[in-house]
Design a protein around this motif. Structure first.
Motif, PDB file in Angstrom:
ATOM      1  N   THR A 147      -5.385   7.181   0.544  1.00 37.83           N
ATOM      2  CA  THR A 147      -4.437   7.904   1.381  1.00 37.83           C
ATOM      3  C   THR A 147      -4.132   9.268   0.769  1.00 37.83           C
ATOM      4  OG1 THR A 147      -2.515   7.005   0.208  1.00 37.83           O
ATOM      5  CG2 THR A 147      -3.351   5.747   2.105  1.00 37.83           C
ATOM      6  N   LYS A 148      -3.546  10.127   1.573  1.00 40.73           N
ATOM      7  CA  LYS A 148      -3.123  11.436   1.075  1.00 40.73           C
ATOM      8  C   LYS A 148      -2.129  11.269  -0.066  1.00 40.73           C
ATOM      9  CE  LYS A 148      -0.849  15.757   2.456  1.00 40.73           C
ATOM     10  NZ  LYS A 148      -0.260  16.539   3.569  1.00 40.73           N
ATOM     11  N   GLU A 149      -1.202  10.315   0.078  1.00 42.11           N
ATOM     12  CA  GLU A 149      -0.176  10.094  -0.942  1.00 42.11           C
ATOM     13  C   GLU A 149      -0.796   9.719  -2.292  1.00 42.11           C
ATOM     14  OE1 GLU A 149       1.444  10.020   2.974  1.00 42.11           O
ATOM     15  OE2 GLU A 149      -0.176   8.793   2.121  1.00 42.11           O
TER      16      GLU A 149
ATOM     17  N   PRO B 298      -3.266  11.110 -13.221  1.00 43.92           N
ATOM     18  CA  PRO B 298      -4.100   9.920 -13.019  1.00 43.92           C
ATOM     19  C   PRO B 298      -3.556   8.639 -13.660  1.00 43.92           C
ATOM     20  CG  PRO B 298      -5.477  11.817 -13.512  1.00 43.92           C
ATOM     21  CD  PRO B 298      -4.056  12.257 -13.725  1.00 43.92           C
ATOM     22  N   PRO B 299      -3.072   8.667 -14.916  1.00 40.92           N
ATOM     23  CA  PRO B 299      -2.574   7.411 -15.503  1.00 40.92           C
ATOM     24  C   PRO B 299      -1.371   6.836 -14.766  1.00 40.92           C
ATOM     25  CG  PRO B 299      -2.986   9.047 -17.212  1.00 40.92           C
ATOM     26  CD  PRO B 299      -3.070   9.764 -15.907  1.00 40.92           C
ATOM     27  N   MET B 300      -0.454   7.698 -14.319  1.00 37.15           N
ATOM     28  CA  MET B 300       0.715   7.205 -13.600  1.00 37.15           C
ATOM     29  C   MET B 300       0.322   6.655 -12.236  1.00 37.15           C
ATOM     30  SD  MET B 300       3.544   7.297 -15.294  1.00 37.15           S
ATOM     31  CE  MET B 300       4.752   7.185 -13.975  1.00 37.15           C
TER      32      MET B 300
ATOM     33  N   GLU C 142      10.768   9.356 -10.795  1.00 36.67           N
ATOM     34  CA  GLU C 142      10.752  10.823 -10.751  1.00 36.67           C
ATOM     35  C   GLU C 142       9.354  11.342 -10.411  1.00 36.67           C
ATOM     36  OE1 GLU C 142      12.220  11.986 -14.568  1.00 36.67           O
ATOM     37  OE2 GLU C 142      14.336  11.790 -13.988  1.00 36.67           O
ATOM     38  N   PHE C 143       8.335  10.665 -10.935  1.00 34.78           N
ATOM     39  CA  PHE C 143       6.960  11.070 -10.659  1.00 34.78           C
ATOM     40  C   PHE C 143       6.668  10.990  -9.167  1.00 34.78           C
ATOM     41  CE2 PHE C 143       2.635   9.311  -9.886  1.00 34.78           C
ATOM     42  CZ  PHE C 143       1.914  10.477 -10.088  1.00 34.78           C
ATOM     43  N   TRP C 144       6.966   9.853  -8.547  1.00 36.82           N
ATOM     44  CA  TRP C 144       6.667   9.691  -7.123  1.00 36.82           C
ATOM     45  C   TRP C 144       7.525  10.627  -6.273  1.00 36.82           C
ATOM     46  CZ3 TRP C 144       2.382   7.706  -5.504  1.00 36.82           C
ATOM     47  CH2 TRP C 144       1.714   6.737  -6.273  1.00 36.82           C
ATOM     48  N   ALA C 145       8.764  10.859  -6.706  1.00 38.22           N
ATOM     49  CA  ALA C 145       9.618  11.780  -5.951  1.00 38.22           C
ATOM     50  C   ALA C 145       9.079  13.206  -6.016  1.00 38.22           C
ATOM     51  CB  ALA C 145      11.045  11.729  -6.498  1.00 38.22           C
ATOM     52  N   SER C 146       8.476  13.561  -7.151  1.00 34.44           N
ATOM     53  CA  SER C 146       7.955  14.918  -7.323  1.00 34.44           C
ATOM     54  C   SER C 146       6.732  15.198  -6.460  1.00 34.44           C
ATOM     55  CB  SER C 146       7.598  15.161  -8.798  1.00 34.44           C
ATOM     56  OG  SER C 146       6.439  14.419  -9.175  1.00 34.44           O
ATOM     57  N   ASN C 147       6.115  14.126  -5.940  1.00 34.31           N
ATOM     58  CA  ASN C 147       4.909  14.292  -5.117  1.00 34.31           C
ATOM     59  C   ASN C 147       5.219  14.578  -3.653  1.00 34.31           C
ATOM     60  OD1 ASN C 147       3.555  13.569  -7.463  1.00 34.31           O
ATOM     61  ND2 ASN C 147       3.267  11.446  -6.827  1.00 34.31           N
TER      62      ASN C 147
ATOM     63  N   TYR D 215       0.808  -1.214   0.000  1.00 27.98           N
ATOM     64  CA  TYR D 215       0.000   0.000   0.000  1.00 27.98           C
ATOM     65  C   TYR D 215       0.843   1.266   0.000  1.00 27.98           C
ATOM     66  CZ  TYR D 215      -3.501  -3.482   0.998  1.00 27.98           C
ATOM     67  OH  TYR D 215      -4.303  -4.600   0.915  1.00 27.98           O
ATOM     68  N   LYS D 216       2.166   1.112   0.002  1.00 23.87           N
ATOM     69  CA  LYS D 216       3.089   2.231  -0.210  1.00 23.87           C
ATOM     70  C   LYS D 216       3.386   2.244  -1.708  1.00 23.87           C
ATOM     71  CE  LYS D 216       3.687   3.574   4.086  1.00 23.87           C
ATOM     72  NZ  LYS D 216       3.298   4.927   4.555  1.00 23.87           N
ATOM     73  N   PHE D 217       2.563   2.950  -2.458  1.00 22.78           N
ATOM     74  CA  PHE D 217       2.591   2.810  -3.905  1.00 22.78           C
ATOM     75  C   PHE D 217       3.892   3.301  -4.548  1.00 22.78           C
ATOM     76  CE2 PHE D 217      -2.040   3.174  -2.924  1.00 22.78           C
ATOM     77  CZ  PHE D 217      -2.346   1.851  -3.180  1.00 22.78           C
ATOM     78  N   ASP D 218       4.555   4.265  -3.940  1.00 21.97           N
ATOM     79  CA  ASP D 218       5.826   4.702  -4.496  1.00 21.97           C
ATOM     80  C   ASP D 218       6.855   3.583  -4.409  1.00 21.97           C
ATOM     81  OD1 ASP D 218       5.831   4.856  -1.711  1.00 21.97           O
ATOM     82  OD2 ASP D 218       7.161   6.586  -1.640  1.00 21.97           O
ATOM     83  N   LYS D 219       6.913   2.908  -3.262  1.00 19.37           N
ATOM     84  CA  LYS D 219       7.854   1.798  -3.098  1.00 19.37           C
ATOM     85  C   LYS D 219       7.442   0.610  -3.967  1.00 19.37           C
ATOM     86  CE  LYS D 219      10.304   3.964  -0.046  1.00 19.37           C
ATOM     87  NZ  LYS D 219      11.638   4.486  -0.426  1.00 19.37           N
ATOM     88  N   ALA D 220       6.134   0.373  -4.063  1.00 13.79           N
ATOM     89  CA  ALA D 220       5.639  -0.730  -4.876  1.00 13.79           C
ATOM     90  C   ALA D 220       6.029  -0.547  -6.335  1.00 13.79           C
ATOM     91  CB  ALA D 220       4.127  -0.843  -4.746  1.00 13.79           C
ATOM     92  N   ASP D 221       5.859   0.662  -6.859  1.00 13.47           N
ATOM     93  CA  ASP D 221       6.195   0.916  -8.252  1.00 13.47           C
ATOM     94  C   ASP D 221       7.695   0.866  -8.495  1.00 13.47           C
ATOM     95  OD1 ASP D 221       3.538   1.171  -8.647  1.00 13.47           O
ATOM     96  OD2 ASP D 221       3.545   3.276  -9.225  1.00 13.47           O
TER      97      ASP D 221
END
Length: 342
Positions: A155-157, A166-168, A90-95, A38-44
């Motif tokens: 989640t907020k994240e 949305p697609p990413m 880069e996308f998840w880091a930018s969030n 459920y930590k989508f940045d780490k999952a991706d």
């Protein structure tokens, strides 16, 4: 004694089948995937890295075959996957900036009601849907969700990520290529504070508690139907008409009435969390639910599709005890009748 030997053989064969053959067959039909994350940045990050690794293994295999076409294709796959891995990370880091900011609810209300209610409803706050479901589906491909509950379901994240791209966020960027665009535009032009404010408002208006059915309706029923709901609720048709959802998804999403029985709890847990793990390239998006909300969806599918589960599990031990007692009596009866013969 002969009967005990036969019983021992039957028990051994049963255990071998149950603990050996069946799990092996299941592993071949349903290859193992990593647990829900459920930590989508780490999952991706992990799935992108694994995809590159598998592509590199495919290249090694292709080089051994010396087939130039296969080698070139494998190299192209590696280049594409590495580029996507970089883009995703880069996308998840930018969030992170927006995720770490404290949102202003009042400003978020202004932003959401001015930017989102042209497509989305917020029934709880007096913003009804602009169009009926059929018209919305014809316009967007799928009925947009009501925003009154998203703060509870996600989640907020995830909300920050989805607002930006949305697609990413939902892992369907592969579907929107060659001029195809997601029905919801990117809001990455918003400042990080504005995104944080919008999410703060969505969190603020969300209900504190939701029933399993309410979570299912808000998370799944825009695309999926339940034909065999309980007698009290009747059929639950998908909000998006079949013709529209077929154009949008490529096929009509399956009815979920018996999905809990046909797939099982473990499969649904990993599939809802990330459909790409089981069906690479599928058009079904990552729903992005929290662990709690996803558990409620699966619980509702159990309520509808396996309502007798508790009774069945309660009956199982009683039935086994009955068989044991019956076997003992059977053995004693046989021994008493055949004692003189032997």
């Amino acid at each position: 004694m002969r009967e005990l030997k036969i019983l021992a053989v039957v028990v051994a064969l049963t255990l071998i089948t149950y603990w050996g053959v069946e799990p092996f067959a299941h592993s071949q039909m349903h290859p193992h995937v990593e647990a829900a994350n459920y930590k989508f940045d780490k999952a991706d990050e992990e799935t992108s890295k694994d995809a590159v690794k598998k592509a590199e293994e495919a290249l090694v295999k292709a080089e051994k075959s010396t087939n130039k076409k296969d080698i070139d294709a494998a190299k192209a796959d590696i280049a594409s996957l590495k580029e996507f891995e970089k883009t995703s990370n880069e996308f998840w880091a930018s969030n992170k900036e927006a995720e770490n900011l404290v949102g202003n609810v009042a400003n978020g209300e202004t932003l959401v009601t001015s930017n989102c209610t042209a497509c989305h409803s917020i029934e709880a706050k007096g913003f009804p849907a602009v169009m009926d479901n059929a018209s919305s589906a014809a316009a967007y491909g799928v009925v947009p969700p009501d925003l009154g509950t998203v703060g509870k379901l996600y989640t907020k994240e995830y909300l920050v990520a989805f607002i930006k791209n949305p697609p990413m966020a939902s892992k369907v960027s592969h579907k929107f290529v060659d001029g195809k665009v997601h029905p919801m535009p990117n809001f990455d032009w918003l400042q990080p504070q504005e995104i944080a404010d919008s999410v703060a408002y969505l969190k603020d208006i969300a209900p504190k508690e939701m029933t399993n059915k309410e979570v299912f309706i808000n998370a799944c029923q825009r695309c999926h139907s339940i034909k065999y709901a309980d007698m009290k609720n009747g059929t639950m048709a998908a909000f998006t008409p079949s013709d529209d959802i077929k154009k949008y998804m490529g096929k009509v999403p399956p009815d979920l009435s018996q999905m809990i029985r046909s797939r099982g709890h473990e499969y649904l847990e990993t599939f809802i969390n990330d459909p790409q793990k089981h069906l690479p390239g599928t058009a079904m998006p990552r729903v992005g639910l929290t662990e709690e909300a996803q558990a409620q969806v699966i619980s509702y599918l159990e309520e509808v599709g396996d309502s007798k589960k508790a009774q069945r599990e309660e009956l199982g031990p009683k039935f086994l005890i009955y068989l044991v007692i019956f076997a003992i009596f059977g053995f004693l009866w046989k021994a008493s009748k055949w004692r003189d013969v032997h």
